[in-house]
Design an enzyme around this catalytic site. Structure first.
Site, short mmCIF file in Angstrom:
data_model
loop_
_atom_site.label_atom_id
_atom_site.label_comp_id
_atom_site.label_asym_id
_atom_site.label_seq_id
_atom_site.Cartn_x
_atom_site.Cartn_y
_atom_site.Cartn_z
N HIS A 44 0.83 -1.19 0.00
CA HIS A 44 0.00 0.00 0.00
C HIS A 44 0.88 1.26 0.00
CE1 HIS A 44 -3.83 -2.16 1.63
NE2 HIS A 44 -3.41 -2.63 0.48
N GLU A 46 0.98 3.89 1.83
CA GLU A 46 1.55 4.34 3.11
C GLU A 46 2.82 3.57 3.44
OE1 GLU A 46 -1.51 3.32 2.37
OE2 GLU A 46 -3.02 3.97 3.80
N TRP A 165 -14.85 8.59 -39.53
CA TRP A 165 -15.22 8.74 -38.13
C TRP A 165 -16.16 9.91 -37.95
CZ3 TRP A 165 -13.21 5.00 -35.07
CH2 TRP A 165 -12.10 4.32 -35.56
C1 AOF Z 1 -4.77 -0.41 -1.68
N1 AOF Z 1 -3.70 0.41 -1.72
O1 AOF Z 1 -2.45 2.01 -0.90
C2 AOF Z 1 -4.39 1.39 0.25
C3 AOF Z 1 -5.54 0.55 0.27
O2 AOF Z 1 -6.19 -6.62 -0.21
P1 AOF Z 1 -5.37 -5.49 0.29
O3 AOF Z 1 -4.63 -5.81 1.52
O4 AOF Z 1 -4.47 -4.89 -0.77
O5 AOF Z 1 -6.39 -4.34 0.73
C4 AOF Z 1 -7.09 -3.59 -0.21
C5 AOF Z 1 -7.90 -2.55 0.50
O6 AOF Z 1 -7.08 -1.76 1.36
C6 AOF Z 1 -8.57 -1.55 -0.42
O7 AOF Z 1 -9.81 -2.00 -0.88
C7 AOF Z 1 -8.73 -0.34 0.49
O8 AOF Z 1 -9.92 -0.50 1.26
C8 AOF Z 1 -7.55 -0.42 1.46
N2 AOF Z 1 -6.49 0.60 1.23
N3 AOF Z 1 -5.66 -0.34 -0.72
O9 AOF Z 1 -4.93 -1.24 -2.56
C9 AOF Z 1 -3.46 1.30 -0.80
N4 AOF Z 1 -4.16 2.31 1.21
ZN ZN Z 2 -3.33 -0.17 3.65
#
Ligand code: AOF
Ligand code: ZN
Length: 366
Positions: A44, A46, A165
């Site tokens: 992610h 962060e 087009w």
């Molecule tokens: C993301 N990227 O940078 C953040 C997300 O299956 P996971 O662990 O990748 O979780 C996905 C969920 O995590 C996503 O639906 C959202 O709710 C949360 N945050 N997800 O893919 C990120 N910060």
């Molecule tokens: Zn996360």
């Protein structure tokens, strides 16, 4: 936060079915960590920003476009990682509607003594960034956009000859950016027979999932030598009915095409069932690029959430040229589909596109 939003956008087409997320970690005016999410790299935003910041994260400010997650999915909870790193404050542009998070990320940060702020001035930009993701979280369905190029009098094809087009190369480049951001393209067999489209993402940019191409074809009229069938690469689904010939089905399947039955009323494919199947496969965004009949069927079925209409400065006229949406149409002015939240996109020098949402109450007839 503006920089975090810019970082998030670098993930376009690279995150589905996850959202685009960007994160910036700063100490005063100095940025010490940056990150954005892509599906393939798993981590992610962060966590990527924290890795870059290292020890500098302690006491720092975190700007993130989405609420930090609090669940364990493909990765551990970002809220816990931020707490462990000792950050001082977290600024977010939006909450995370994912039911596994939904405020719990913020609560966990606050419980650990971290100050949390939701920056309302960025909420709209954050919602626009992940429109399909938010829509899916709210409705359990992909965001369905009907895209069409029309003359000023709303025509999509002329009676005798349709070579050339309607819109310019600039408008068509705009369409390619929409396709690149979409998960699924839908058309009808009439369009395949008339235009032989490829419906691929020709942006040349990478994507996290193959663009799925779907053809609504109740009697399996699609030619085996159409460009769609000839270019199949595990990315072509033909939605048909039980009236279709088993031999045609077998011939298509032998070429690697997925054929599925979605029986609807009057021997037609049920578009709502097709969308439900796409939802089950976690596709977040669907674009319909079809002809007059499918356009009307889709609009009338209630599956269309948005339209993206490209207007060329031309008038075709005539009762024989086909309109954007054919079929029976609504029988009364008062039953018209009503659009709202209209946005105008200028395509200089002479064209424009209208992006608008179909008002919920007007979606279904009566
Ligand atoms: C993301 N990227 O940078 C953040 C997300 O299956 P996971 O662990 O990748 O979780 C996905 C969920 O995590 C996503 O639906 C959202 O709710 C949360 N945050 N997800 O893919 C990120 N910060
Ligand atoms: Zn996360």
């Amino acid at each position: 936060m503006a920089e975090a939003l810019g970082l998030a956008r670098q993930g376009v087409a690279l995150t589905s079915p996850n959202p685009m997320v960007g994160c910036v970690i700063a100490r005063g005016d100095v940025v010490v960590g940056r990150g954005f999410h892509t599906w393939d790299r798993v981590k992610h935003a962060e966590v990527l920003a924290l890795e870059e910041a290292g020890d500098q994260a302690r006491g720092a400010d975190v700007y993130v476009t989405l609420e930090p997650c609090s669940h364990t999915g493909r990765t551990g909870p970002c809220a816990d990682a931020l707490i462990a790193a000792g950050v001082a404050r977290v600024f977010a542009a939006s909450g995370d509607p994912n039911p596994q998070v939904d405020g719990e990320g913020f609560r966990r940060l606050r419980a650990a003594g971290i100050e949390v702020f939701l920056l309302e001035e960025f909420e709209e930009a954050a919602a626009a960034l992940n429109e399909p993701f938010f829509h899916f979280a709210k409705t359990g369905k992909p965001l369905v956009t009907l895209k069409c190029a029309v003359t000023l009098d709303g025509k999509i094809s002329a009676p005798v000859d349709n070579t050339g087009w309607i819109t310019s190369i600039r408008a068509r480049a705009h369409v390619q950016t929409l396709r690149h951001a979409a998960d699924v393209m839908v058309t009808g067999s009439g369009t395949v027979l008339a235009d032989n489209p490829l419906l691929t993402d020709r942006s040349g940019l990478p994507r996290s999932r193959k663009l799925l191409r779907v053809v609504l074809d109740s009697t399996l009229r699609i030619p085996l030598h159409s460009r769609l069938v000839e270019s199949v690469d595990g990315d072509l689904l033909i939605a048909t009915t039980s009236a279709a010939s088993p031999e045609r089905r077998a011939a298509l399947e032998a070429r690697g095409v997925e054929v599925r039955v979605f029986d609807g009323p009057r021997g037609r494919v049920d578009i709502r069932d097709v969308v439900a199947e796409l939802a089950a496969r976690k596709y977040l965004s669907v674009m319909i690029e079809a002809g007059s009949m499918v356009n009307w069927a889709a609009l009338d079925s209630g599956v269309v959430d948005k339209v993206f209409l490209y207007y060329a400065p031309k008038i075709l006229g005539g009762l024989q040229s086909l309109p954007l949406a054919g079929g029976a149409g609504r029988q009364r002015r008062t039953d018209a589909l009503v659009l709202e939240r209209t946005k105008l996109h200028e395509i200089p020098p002479d064209e424009f596109a209208v992006e608008a949402w179909v008002k919920a109450e007007s979606r279904r007839d009566g």
